[in-house]
Design a protein around this motif. Sequence first.
Motif, PDB file in Angstrom:
ATOM      1  N   ILE A   1      12.428  -1.537   3.064  1.00 13.08           N
ATOM      2  CA  ILE A   1      12.594  -0.121   3.401  1.00 13.08           C
ATOM      3  C   ILE A   1      11.337   0.693   3.103  1.00 13.08           C
ATOM      4  O   ILE A   1      11.121   1.765   3.686  1.00 13.08           O
ATOM      5  N   ILE A   2      10.481   0.201   2.187  1.00 12.37           N
ATOM      6  CA  ILE A   2       9.272   0.967   1.850  1.00 12.37           C
ATOM      7  C   ILE A   2       8.040   0.501   2.631  1.00 12.37           C
ATOM      8  O   ILE A   2       7.023   1.190   2.623  1.00 12.37           O
ATOM      9  N   ILE A   3       8.106  -0.648   3.290  1.00 13.91           N
ATOM     10  CA  ILE A   3       6.939  -1.163   4.018  1.00 13.91           C
ATOM     11  C   ILE A   3       6.453  -0.189   5.091  1.00 13.91           C
ATOM     12  O   ILE A   3       5.243   0.115   5.154  1.00 13.91           O
ATOM     13  N   PRO A   4       7.317   0.347   5.973  1.00 15.30           N
ATOM     14  CA  PRO A   4       6.810   1.259   7.016  1.00 15.30           C
ATOM     15  C   PRO A   4       6.126   2.498   6.455  1.00 15.30           C
ATOM     16  O   PRO A   4       5.018   2.853   6.887  1.00 15.30           O
ATOM     17  N   SER A   5       6.768   3.166   5.491  1.00 13.74           N
ATOM     18  CA  SER A   5       6.161   4.372   4.929  1.00 13.74           C
ATOM     19  C   SER A   5       4.895   4.047   4.159  1.00 13.74           C
ATOM     20  O   SER A   5       3.937   4.832   4.166  1.00 13.74           O
ATOM     21  N   LEU A   6       4.842   2.884   3.510  1.00 10.02           N
ATOM     22  CA  LEU A   6       3.639   2.480   2.780  1.00 10.02           C
ATOM     23  C   LEU A   6       2.471   2.285   3.740  1.00 10.02           C
ATOM     24  O   LEU A   6       1.365   2.779   3.488  1.00 10.02           O
ATOM     25  N   ILE A   7       2.715   1.592   4.854  1.00 14.07           N
ATOM     26  CA  ILE A   7       1.651   1.357   5.832  1.00 14.07           C
ATOM     27  C   ILE A   7       1.187   2.666   6.452  1.00 14.07           C
ATOM     28  O   ILE A   7      -0.018   2.919   6.600  1.00 14.07           O
ATOM     29  N   ILE A   8       2.151   3.534   6.809  1.00 15.01           N
ATOM     30  CA  ILE A   8       1.799   4.810   7.434  1.00 15.01           C
ATOM     31  C   ILE A   8       0.990   5.678   6.481  1.00 15.01           C
ATOM     32  O   ILE A   8      -0.034   6.265   6.859  1.00 15.01           O
ATOM     33  N   MET A   9       1.422   5.773   5.213  1.00 17.96           N
ATOM     34  CA  MET A   9       0.723   6.631   4.261  1.00 17.96           C
ATOM     35  C   MET A   9      -0.659   6.081   3.918  1.00 17.96           C
ATOM     36  O   MET A   9      -1.613   6.849   3.761  1.00 17.96           O
ATOM     37  N   LEU A  10      -0.790   4.762   3.806  1.00 18.83           N
ATOM     38  CA  LEU A  10      -2.111   4.181   3.550  1.00 18.83           C
ATOM     39  C   LEU A  10      -3.052   4.451   4.719  1.00 18.83           C
ATOM     40  O   LEU A  10      -4.239   4.730   4.517  1.00 18.83           O
ATOM     41  N   SER A  11      -2.526   4.390   5.938  1.00 18.76           N
ATOM     42  CA  SER A  11      -3.350   4.671   7.115  1.00 18.76           C
ATOM     43  C   SER A  11      -3.788   6.132   7.136  1.00 18.76           C
ATOM     44  O   SER A  11      -4.953   6.443   7.411  1.00 18.76           O
ATOM     45  N   ILE A  12      -2.837   7.028   6.826  1.00 23.93           N
ATOM     46  CA  ILE A  12      -3.170   8.457   6.793  1.00 23.93           C
ATOM     47  C   ILE A  12      -4.202   8.743   5.710  1.00 23.93           C
ATOM     48  O   ILE A  12      -5.156   9.510   5.920  1.00 23.93           O
ATOM     49  N   CYS A  13      -4.022   8.138   4.544  1.00 25.19           N
ATOM     50  CA  CYS A  13      -4.978   8.346   3.449  1.00 25.19           C
ATOM     51  C   CYS A  13      -6.368   7.833   3.818  1.00 25.19           C
ATOM     52  O   CYS A  13      -7.378   8.466   3.482  1.00 25.19           O
ATOM     53  N   LYS A  14      -6.413   6.699   4.504  1.00 27.11           N
ATOM     54  CA  LYS A  14      -7.700   6.155   4.917  1.00 27.11           C
ATOM     55  C   LYS A  14      -8.392   7.092   5.895  1.00 27.11           C
ATOM     56  O   LYS A  14      -9.596   7.378   5.776  1.00 27.11           O
ATOM     57  N   VAL A  15      -7.621   7.586   6.876  1.00 26.22           N
ATOM     58  CA  VAL A  15      -8.184   8.518   7.857  1.00 26.22           C
ATOM     59  C   VAL A  15      -8.637   9.798   7.176  1.00 26.22           C
ATOM     60  O   VAL A  15      -9.715  10.342   7.471  1.00 26.22           O
ATOM     61  N   TYR A  16      -7.806  10.302   6.243  1.00 28.28           N
ATOM     62  CA  TYR A  16      -8.178  11.531   5.539  1.00 28.28           C
ATOM     63  C   TYR A  16      -9.452  11.329   4.718  1.00 28.28           C
ATOM     64  O   TYR A  16     -10.310  12.212   4.665  1.00 28.28           O
ATOM     65  N   PHE A  17      -9.571  10.175   4.069  1.00 26.03           N
ATOM     66  CA  PHE A  17     -10.763   9.918   3.263  1.00 26.03           C
ATOM     67  C   PHE A  17     -12.013   9.908   4.143  1.00 26.03           C
ATOM     68  O   PHE A  17     -13.046  10.477   3.777  1.00 26.03           O
ATOM     69  N   ILE A  18     -11.915   9.286   5.313  1.00 26.09           N
ATOM     70  CA  ILE A  18     -13.065   9.238   6.222  1.00 26.09           C
ATOM     71  C   ILE A  18     -13.422  10.642   6.709  1.00 26.09           C
ATOM     72  O   ILE A  18     -14.599  11.049   6.713  1.00 26.09           O
TER      73      ILE A  18
END
Length: 210
Positions: free
Chosen positions: A83-100
């Motif tokens: 249940i946490i895999i989708p939100s984990l992947i989405i949030m990590l992707s958003i954080c990566k984009v935000y960091f860039i």
Amino acid sequence: MIYLQLFLSFLKIGLFGFGGGLAIFSLIQHEIEVHGWMTQEEFVDILAVSQVTPGPIGINCATYVGYTATGNVWGSLLATTAIIIPSLIIMLSICKVYFIISTRFQHNIYFNRTMHMLRLSVLGMIGAAALLLMKPIGQPSVSFIDWKSWVIFAVVCVFTILPMFFKKSDSNGEIVQKKSAAFFKTALNFLSHPILLIILAGIAGYWIYS
């Protein structure tokens, strides 16, 4: 087979369960009815336990459903992970984009103004929730019953906001500490910790109103 069903079901719930814990209960109930993992009475009991235990309601519910369906801890771990895999992947992707983006446009005035407005909007949402607790629409206030409640609320607000006035940004955006006593700053940072404020406010409310 039941482990594969658990994983796929809660992976789907985590991917399409927008709106938080209470909003995904209907999805969880549907999967339970389809696969026959438990009775309706057991599901209602799980909802009650999920609400009174610490942590997100949806994740707690997935943990209990996984354990009840399989009868062991591995079912709990599988359902919780799924249940946490989708939100984990989405949030990590958003954080990566935000960091860039933040690294590339950290000196861009439009980017900084946009982030500043987003921060203010978050403060507005928190303030709106606080106002609803103070006085629900069309009802007398049940949280702030007298002046003592307002005093507790004011003290918590002061210790939450006060540390922000002891920091300022220089022209390069770096955080610079204003000159103040080290002991005072340490004590202020300690007293402004959210968990400590919650505990102290609870103790004060119990001591005053018991």
